[in-house]
Design a protein around this motif. Structure first.
Motif, PDB file in Angstrom:
ATOM      1  N   PHE A   7      67.872 -48.923  30.699  1.00 21.79           N
ATOM      2  CA  PHE A   7      67.188 -49.873  30.238  1.00 21.79           C
ATOM      3  C   PHE A   7      65.927 -49.251  29.345  1.00 21.79           C
ATOM      4  O   PHE A   7      65.238 -48.278  29.996  1.00 21.79           O
ATOM      5  N   LEU A   8      65.802 -49.680  28.247  1.00 23.13           N
ATOM      6  CA  LEU A   8      64.660 -49.194  27.382  1.00 23.13           C
ATOM      7  C   LEU A   8      63.355 -49.779  27.745  1.00 23.13           C
ATOM      8  O   LEU A   8      63.483 -51.349  27.567  1.00 23.13           O
ATOM      9  N   ILE A   9      62.529 -49.394  28.197  1.00 24.06           N
ATOM     10  CA  ILE A   9      61.179 -49.887  28.373  1.00 24.06           C
ATOM     11  C   ILE A   9      59.929 -49.658  27.432  1.00 24.06           C
ATOM     12  O   ILE A   9      59.656 -48.593  26.886  1.00 24.06           O
ATOM     13  N   THR A  10      59.593 -50.625  26.799  1.00 21.44           N
ATOM     14  CA  THR A  10      58.356 -50.597  25.581  1.00 21.44           C
ATOM     15  C   THR A  10      57.228 -50.983  26.396  1.00 21.44           C
ATOM     16  O   THR A  10      57.132 -51.859  27.434  1.00 21.44           O
ATOM     17  N   GLY A  11      55.985 -50.748  25.904  1.00 24.09           N
ATOM     18  CA  GLY A  11      54.525 -51.302  26.149  1.00 24.09           C
ATOM     19  C   GLY A  11      54.088 -50.518  27.134  1.00 24.09           C
ATOM     20  O   GLY A  11      53.115 -51.089  27.717  1.00 24.09           O
ATOM     21  N   ILE A  12      54.562 -49.588  27.432  1.00 20.71           N
ATOM     22  CA  ILE A  12      53.677 -48.684  28.702  1.00 20.71           C
ATOM     23  C   ILE A  12      52.623 -48.013  27.956  1.00 20.71           C
ATOM     24  O   ILE A  12      52.353 -47.194  27.116  1.00 20.71           O
ATOM     25  N   ALA A  13      51.359 -48.312  28.447  1.00 21.72           N
ATOM     26  CA  ALA A  13      50.065 -47.602  28.022  1.00 21.72           C
ATOM     27  C   ALA A  13      49.469 -46.904  28.871  1.00 21.72           C
ATOM     28  O   ALA A  13      48.708 -45.683  28.303  1.00 21.72           O
ATOM     29  N   ASP A  14      49.666 -47.120  30.181  1.00 21.51           N
ATOM     30  CA  ASP A  14      49.113 -46.395  31.441  1.00 21.51           C
ATOM     31  C   ASP A  14      49.884 -46.512  32.669  1.00 21.51           C
ATOM     32  O   ASP A  14      50.749 -47.559  32.673  1.00 21.51           O
ATOM     33  N   GLU A  15      49.334 -46.113  33.851  1.00 19.24           N
ATOM     34  CA  GLU A  15      49.923 -46.221  35.044  1.00 19.24           C
ATOM     35  C   GLU A  15      50.044 -47.637  35.456  1.00 19.24           C
ATOM     36  O   GLU A  15      51.086 -48.093  36.237  1.00 19.24           O
ATOM     37  N   VAL A  34      64.657 -45.394  29.833  1.00 19.00           N
ATOM     38  CA  VAL A  34      64.057 -44.468  28.720  1.00 19.00           C
ATOM     39  C   VAL A  34      63.080 -45.337  28.293  1.00 19.00           C
ATOM     40  O   VAL A  34      62.961 -46.388  28.346  1.00 19.00           O
ATOM     41  N   CYS A  35      61.809 -44.615  27.932  1.00 22.25           N
ATOM     42  CA  CYS A  35      60.708 -45.493  27.505  1.00 22.25           C
ATOM     43  C   CYS A  35      60.153 -44.926  25.977  1.00 22.25           C
ATOM     44  O   CYS A  35      60.358 -43.646  25.848  1.00 22.25           O
ATOM     45  N   VAL A  74      62.183 -38.125  32.939  1.00 21.01           N
ATOM     46  CA  VAL A  74      62.337 -39.288  32.178  1.00 21.01           C
ATOM     47  C   VAL A  74      62.169 -39.214  30.614  1.00 21.01           C
ATOM     48  O   VAL A  74      61.391 -38.468  30.117  1.00 21.01           O
ATOM     49  N   TYR A  75      62.937 -39.815  29.867  1.00 24.56           N
ATOM     50  CA  TYR A  75      63.167 -40.029  28.403  1.00 24.56           C
ATOM     51  C   TYR A  75      62.119 -40.471  27.850  1.00 24.56           C
ATOM     52  O   TYR A  75      61.686 -41.496  28.203  1.00 24.56           O
ATOM     53  N   THR A  76      61.260 -39.923  27.112  1.00 23.40           N
ATOM     54  CA  THR A  76      59.986 -40.404  26.292  1.00 23.40           C
ATOM     55  C   THR A  76      60.121 -40.372  24.718  1.00 23.40           C
ATOM     56  O   THR A  76      60.643 -39.119  24.402  1.00 23.40           O
ATOM     57  N   ALA A  77      59.723 -41.112  23.911  1.00 24.12           N
ATOM     58  CA  ALA A  77      59.913 -41.025  22.580  1.00 24.12           C
ATOM     59  C   ALA A  77      58.808 -41.939  21.924  1.00 24.12           C
ATOM     60  O   ALA A  77      58.436 -42.866  22.249  1.00 24.12           O
ATOM     61  N   PRO A  78      58.332 -41.222  20.818  1.00 21.69           N
ATOM     62  CA  PRO A  78      57.170 -42.019  20.017  1.00 21.69           C
ATOM     63  C   PRO A  78      57.939 -43.170  19.232  1.00 21.69           C
ATOM     64  O   PRO A  78      59.103 -42.849  18.841  1.00 21.69           O
ATOM     65  N   LEU A  79      57.279 -44.340  19.132  1.00 24.06           N
ATOM     66  CA  LEU A  79      58.084 -45.490  18.464  1.00 24.06           C
ATOM     67  C   LEU A  79      56.842 -46.314  17.714  1.00 24.06           C
ATOM     68  O   LEU A  79      55.878 -46.487  18.292  1.00 24.06           O
ATOM     69  N   ASP A  80      57.098 -46.431  16.429  1.00 25.76           N
ATOM     70  CA  ASP A  80      56.106 -47.430  15.656  1.00 25.76           C
ATOM     71  C   ASP A  80      57.046 -48.622  15.229  1.00 25.76           C
ATOM     72  O   ASP A  80      57.735 -48.194  14.348  1.00 25.76           O
TER      73      ASP A  80
END
Length: 274
Positions: A7-15, A34-35, A74-80
């Protein structure tokens, strides 16, 4: 429960972000995540030093939190989500890495009319502020879905969940005005894609309204402790916890459910009160 599902998770800003709690719960249920978080992408052109510094800090905080809580691998990537090229780049990267998604969490929101816990009256909101909030907080559900589907990343039978709150339906005492209208649009868009993508791909889509929450960076920037306590006293069960929300999202992500097009409430019963 979620074995062999990603599952792709968006909206993580902090812990302490609600999206982070959901990512943790997915891992607890043997799923994978993936985030994607806001940060500088190759498609940001001629941005100011101030904007560059903001995006760099935001992405560093996001990536640090993900690696600390979810693990270094964990996979992380920038997204706008306002840049079509950024959305397409993310989707293509997932495809090239053979990452197939069984769903995603839309937890993206932005409203520049809220500053230092103070919100602009609706009649003072500019068309630029209104459209930017609508684009980031609502239409991004469509643009993200389009990018993932067109690149064959989002699978048939997938599940999409978007985060909202009661102010999408009712005028509230909380500092949400412009963003509330965007959340109302997000909920309506969720129902539309539940219909369109359900018939075409068997994809489910639901929205969840959650209790006021100050634990995250976003919540702390907008709410006051009095707002949260008022909701807690009003709700028959008290405010729902991030764990409650994560449980509900995982339930909606399960392949076995045929739940779609719903606006669900995880708010301790706040929505039933007058």
């Amino acid at each position: 429960m979620l074995k062999d599902q990603t599952f792709l998770i968006t909206g993580i800003a902090d812990e302490n972000s609600l999206a982070m709690k959901t990512a943790e719960k997915i891992l607890e249920n043997n799923g994978k995540v993936v985030c994607a978080g806001l940060g500088v992408t190759p498609f940001h052109k001629n941005i100011s030093e101030k904007a560059q510094a903001f995006l760099d800090k935001n992405y560093n905080d996001f990536q640090t939190a993900c690696h600390k809580v979810l693990g270094d691998q964990v996979y992380t990537a920038p997204l706008d989500v306002t840049l079509p090229e950024s959305l397409d780049f993310l989707a293509k990267d997932l495809y090239q890495k053979d990452i197939k998604l069984n769903g995603f969490l839309h937890a993206i929101a932005m409203d520049k009319t809220i500053r230092q816990k103070s919100v602009k009256p609706m009649l003072e909101v500019t068309v630029e502020e209104f459209n930017e909030t609508m684009n980031v907080s609502a239409f991004s559900l469509i643009s993200l879905s389009q990018a993932l589907l067109s690149n064959n990343v989002l699978q048939n039978g997938a599940s999409i969940v978007s985060l909202s709150y009661i102010a999408a339906e009712k005028v509230s005492s909380f500092p949400y005005i412009n963003i509330s209208i965007a959340k109302a649009a997000l909920e309506r868009l969720t129902m539309e894609i539940a219909h369109e993508l359900g018939r075409k791909y068997g994809i489910r889509a639901n929205a969840i309204r959650f209790s006021p929450y100050m634990g995250s960076k976003a919540g702390n920037a907008t709410l006051n402790a009095e707002d949260v306590e008022k909701a807690n006293q009003t709700s028959p069960l008290g405010n729902a916890l991030p764990e409650d929300l994560a449980h509900e999202i995982v339930h909606l992500f399960r392949k076995e459910t045929r739940i779609t097009g719903e606006i669900r409430h995880v708010d301790g019963g706040f929505h039933i009160m007058g």
